[in-house]
Design a protein around this motif. Structure first.
Motif, mmCIF file in Angstrom:
data_model
loop_
_atom_site.group_PDB
_atom_site.id
_atom_site.type_symbol
_atom_site.label_atom_id
_atom_site.label_comp_id
_atom_site.label_asym_id
_atom_site.label_seq_id
_atom_site.Cartn_x
_atom_site.Cartn_y
_atom_site.Cartn_z
ATOM 1 N N ALA A 95 0.831 -1.209 0.000
ATOM 2 C CA ALA A 95 0.000 0.000 0.000
ATOM 3 C C ALA A 95 0.865 1.260 0.000
ATOM 4 C CB ALA A 95 -0.933 -0.011 1.205
ATOM 5 N N LEU A 96 1.943 1.243 0.770
ATOM 6 C CA LEU A 96 2.843 2.398 0.777
ATOM 7 C C LEU A 96 3.467 2.633 -0.594
ATOM 8 C CD1 LEU A 96 4.704 1.891 4.177
ATOM 9 C CD2 LEU A 96 3.144 3.746 3.592
ATOM 10 N N LEU A 97 3.923 1.550 -1.224
ATOM 11 C CA LEU A 97 4.529 1.689 -2.547
ATOM 12 C C LEU A 97 3.514 2.175 -3.572
ATOM 13 C CD1 LEU A 97 6.794 -1.480 -2.728
ATOM 14 C CD2 LEU A 97 7.482 0.886 -2.327
ATOM 15 N N GLU A 98 2.296 1.655 -3.525
ATOM 16 C CA GLU A 98 1.264 2.099 -4.469
ATOM 17 C C GLU A 98 0.972 3.582 -4.305
ATOM 18 O OE1 GLU A 98 -2.127 -0.410 -3.886
ATOM 19 O OE2 GLU A 98 -1.029 -2.193 -4.542
ATOM 20 N N CYS A 99 0.838 4.031 -3.068
ATOM 21 C CA CYS A 99 0.557 5.450 -2.827
ATOM 22 C C CYS A 99 1.735 6.322 -3.231
ATOM 23 C CB CYS A 99 0.223 5.679 -1.354
ATOM 24 S SG CYS A 99 -1.347 4.973 -0.867
ATOM 25 N N ASP A 100 2.939 5.903 -2.884
ATOM 26 C CA ASP A 100 4.126 6.711 -3.162
ATOM 27 C C ASP A 100 4.420 6.782 -4.651
ATOM 28 O OD1 ASP A 100 6.290 8.288 -2.173
ATOM 29 O OD2 ASP A 100 7.629 6.615 -2.620
ATOM 30 N N TRP A 101 4.230 5.686 -5.369
ATOM 31 C CA TRP A 101 4.538 5.653 -6.790
ATOM 32 C C TRP A 101 3.340 6.010 -7.657
ATOM 33 C CZ3 TRP A 101 7.396 0.305 -6.621
ATOM 34 C CH2 TRP A 101 8.639 0.474 -5.995
ATOM 35 N N GLY A 102 2.165 6.226 -7.070
ATOM 36 C CA GLY A 102 0.975 6.579 -7.838
ATOM 37 C C GLY A 102 0.477 5.452 -8.721
ATOM 38 N N LEU A 103 0.519 4.226 -8.219
ATOM 39 C CA LEU A 103 0.103 3.055 -8.988
ATOM 40 C C LEU A 103 -1.363 2.728 -8.730
ATOM 41 C CD1 LEU A 103 3.213 0.803 -8.343
ATOM 42 C CD2 LEU A 103 2.661 2.063 -10.431
ATOM 43 N N PRO A 104 -1.994 1.987 -9.645
ATOM 44 C CA PRO A 104 -3.385 1.579 -9.433
ATOM 45 C C PRO A 104 -3.520 0.671 -8.215
ATOM 46 C CG PRO A 104 -2.699 1.162 -11.704
ATOM 47 C CD PRO A 104 -1.479 1.573 -10.950
ATOM 48 N N PRO A 105 -4.707 0.617 -7.629
ATOM 49 C CA PRO A 105 -4.914 -0.223 -6.442
ATOM 50 C C PRO A 105 -4.605 -1.693 -6.724
ATOM 51 C CG PRO A 105 -6.826 1.167 -6.871
ATOM 52 C CD PRO A 105 -5.907 1.339 -8.026
ATOM 53 N N GLY A 106 -3.944 -2.322 -5.790
ATOM 54 C CA GLY A 106 -3.651 -3.740 -5.872
ATOM 55 C C GLY A 106 -2.361 -4.093 -6.586
ATOM 56 N N THR A 107 -1.706 -3.136 -7.197
ATOM 57 C CA THR A 107 -0.505 -3.436 -7.979
ATOM 58 C C THR A 107 0.557 -4.111 -7.125
ATOM 59 O OG1 THR A 107 -0.939 -1.493 -9.348
ATOM 60 C CG2 THR A 107 1.232 -2.461 -9.508
ATOM 61 N N CYS A 108 1.010 -3.446 -6.111
ATOM 62 C CA CYS A 108 2.086 -3.973 -5.261
ATOM 63 C C CYS A 108 1.556 -4.937 -4.208
ATOM 64 C CB CYS A 108 2.836 -2.824 -4.587
ATOM 65 S SG CYS A 108 3.643 -1.729 -5.763
ATOM 66 N N ILE A 109 0.372 -4.673 -3.688
ATOM 67 C CA ILE A 109 -0.181 -5.533 -2.640
ATOM 68 C C ILE A 109 -0.364 -6.957 -3.152
ATOM 69 C CG2 ILE A 109 -2.195 -5.964 -1.188
ATOM 70 C CD1 ILE A 109 -2.554 -2.930 -0.988
ATOM 71 N N LEU A 110 -0.958 -7.113 -4.320
ATOM 72 C CA LEU A 110 -1.182 -8.457 -4.857
ATOM 73 C C LEU A 110 0.132 -9.184 -5.136
ATOM 74 C CD1 LEU A 110 -4.191 -7.874 -7.255
ATOM 75 C CD2 LEU A 110 -4.179 -9.083 -5.075
ATOM 76 N N PHE A 111 1.101 -8.481 -5.726
ATOM 77 C CA PHE A 111 2.383 -9.120 -6.011
ATOM 78 C C PHE A 111 3.079 -9.547 -4.723
ATOM 79 C CE2 PHE A 111 6.914 -9.243 -6.888
ATOM 80 C CZ PHE A 111 6.948 -10.042 -8.007
ATOM 81 N N LEU A 112 3.124 -8.664 -3.739
ATOM 82 C CA LEU A 112 3.799 -9.010 -2.480
ATOM 83 C C LEU A 112 3.057 -10.110 -1.728
ATOM 84 C CD1 LEU A 112 4.953 -5.476 -1.305
ATOM 85 C CD2 LEU A 112 6.367 -7.322 -2.235
ATOM 86 N N LEU A 113 1.738 -10.153 -1.823
ATOM 87 C CA LEU A 113 0.994 -11.254 -1.195
ATOM 88 C C LEU A 113 1.278 -12.585 -1.901
ATOM 89 C CD1 LEU A 113 -2.458 -9.693 -0.256
ATOM 90 C CD2 LEU A 113 -0.711 -10.582 1.296
ATOM 91 N N MET A 114 1.462 -12.552 -3.217
ATOM 92 C CA MET A 114 1.844 -13.783 -3.915
ATOM 93 C C MET A 114 3.233 -14.242 -3.473
ATOM 94 S SD MET A 114 0.334 -13.473 -7.792
ATOM 95 C CE MET A 114 0.963 -11.852 -8.151
ATOM 96 N N ILE A 115 4.144 -13.311 -3.312
ATOM 97 C CA ILE A 115 5.495 -13.652 -2.832
ATOM 98 C C ILE A 115 5.410 -14.190 -1.416
ATOM 99 C CG2 ILE A 115 7.762 -12.700 -2.232
ATOM 100 C CD1 ILE A 115 7.184 -13.033 -5.258
ATOM 101 N N TRP A 116 4.614 -13.554 -0.575
ATOM 102 C CA TRP A 116 4.452 -14.019 0.803
ATOM 103 C C TRP A 116 3.871 -15.432 0.817
ATOM 104 C CZ3 TRP A 116 -0.244 -15.064 3.324
ATOM 105 C CH2 TRP A 116 -0.122 -15.351 4.672
ATOM 106 N N GLY A 117 2.904 -15.698 -0.065
ATOM 107 C CA GLY A 117 2.335 -17.042 -0.162
ATOM 108 C C GLY A 117 3.379 -18.068 -0.587
ATOM 109 N N GLY A 118 4.245 -17.690 -1.529
ATOM 110 C CA GLY A 118 5.333 -18.581 -1.932
ATOM 111 C C GLY A 118 6.308 -18.835 -0.800
ATOM 112 N N ILE A 119 6.607 -17.798 -0.037
ATOM 113 C CA ILE A 119 7.490 -17.961 1.125
ATOM 114 C C ILE A 119 6.859 -18.915 2.131
ATOM 115 C CG2 ILE A 119 8.419 -16.761 3.154
ATOM 116 C CD1 ILE A 119 8.897 -14.341 1.299
ATOM 117 N N ARG A 120 5.576 -18.751 2.378
ATOM 118 C CA ARG A 120 4.889 -19.623 3.336
ATOM 119 C C ARG A 120 4.832 -21.062 2.826
ATOM 120 N NH1 ARG A 120 5.496 -18.555 7.723
ATOM 121 N NH2 ARG A 120 3.897 -20.006 8.285
ATOM 122 N N LEU A 121 4.631 -21.222 1.517
ATOM 123 C CA LEU A 121 4.507 -22.548 0.931
ATOM 124 C C LEU A 121 5.828 -23.321 0.969
ATOM 125 C CD1 LEU A 121 2.540 -24.456 -0.556
ATOM 126 C CD2 LEU A 121 3.307 -23.403 -2.685
#
Length: 179
Positions: free
Chosen positions: A64-90
């Motif tokens: 969320a911080l990266l999206e706000c700071d870089w002016g990106l559409p909602p979900g851009t960084c959050i979804l990618f980082l959650l996928m990475i977090w899921g891979g780390i957990r897996l």
């Protein structure tokens, strides 16, 4: 780790992530390869070294911080980082006990180019968002892995030193152990 220690760690991660994103945005050049190299790697270090709840919080809050700071559409960084977090957990059982600079280098070389392509593709799908600066080109394809290697290694090394937490996570929450 007790509840109060986790709460203080969550406060630390929340405040430090906001300061990190703001400070690095002011200090680093605005080149996409450089901006994408450091902060996501630092967030990746925190996702890999924290338990499941704090790792998810880092993915959501940092994204969320990266999206706000870089002016990106909602979900851009959050979804990618959650996928990475899921891979780390897996694949948590396959990770080494400690995370070092070499892991940051590998993280940067592999994931920073993928992250840049993800941000470009996701942003291109939103009307009114200018994603031309992130479009794949020869310079970007060469610069992004190099910047990712340097940024990932530097971020992991600095994150280990800046992690002032004196209390160690529970054995089952630390990297390289089962849930």
């Amino acid at each position: 780790m007790g509840t109060s220690e986790r709460a203080w760690d969550a406060v630390w991660l929340t405040l430090f992530a906001a300061v990190l994103v703001g400070a690095l945005n002011r200090l680093l050049p605005s080149t996409p390869a450089v901006q994408l190299a450091v902060v996501p790697a630092w967030l990746g270090y925190w996702m890999a070294t924290r338990g499941p709840r704090l790792g998810a919080w880092v993915a959501i809050w940092g994204g969320a911080l990266l999206e706000c700071d870089w002016g990106l559409p909602p979900g851009t960084c959050i979804l990618f980082l959650l996928m990475i977090w899921g891979g780390i957990r897996l694949f948590r059982d396959n990770f080494p006990e400690t995370v070092g600079t070499l892991h940051g280098l590998l993280w940067g070389v592999a994931l920073v180019p993928i992250f840049r392509l993800w941000v470009w593709a996701w942003s291109a799908c939103w009307p009114g968002v200018s994603a031309e600066v992130l479009a794949p080109n020869l310079t970007g394809l060469l610069a992004t892995p190099c910047a990712g290697a340097f940024g990932g290694a530097a971020a992991f090394a600095l994150a280990r030193r800046a992690d002032f937490r004196v209390l160690k996570p529970k054995q089952e929450e630390s990297l390289g152990h089962a849930n």
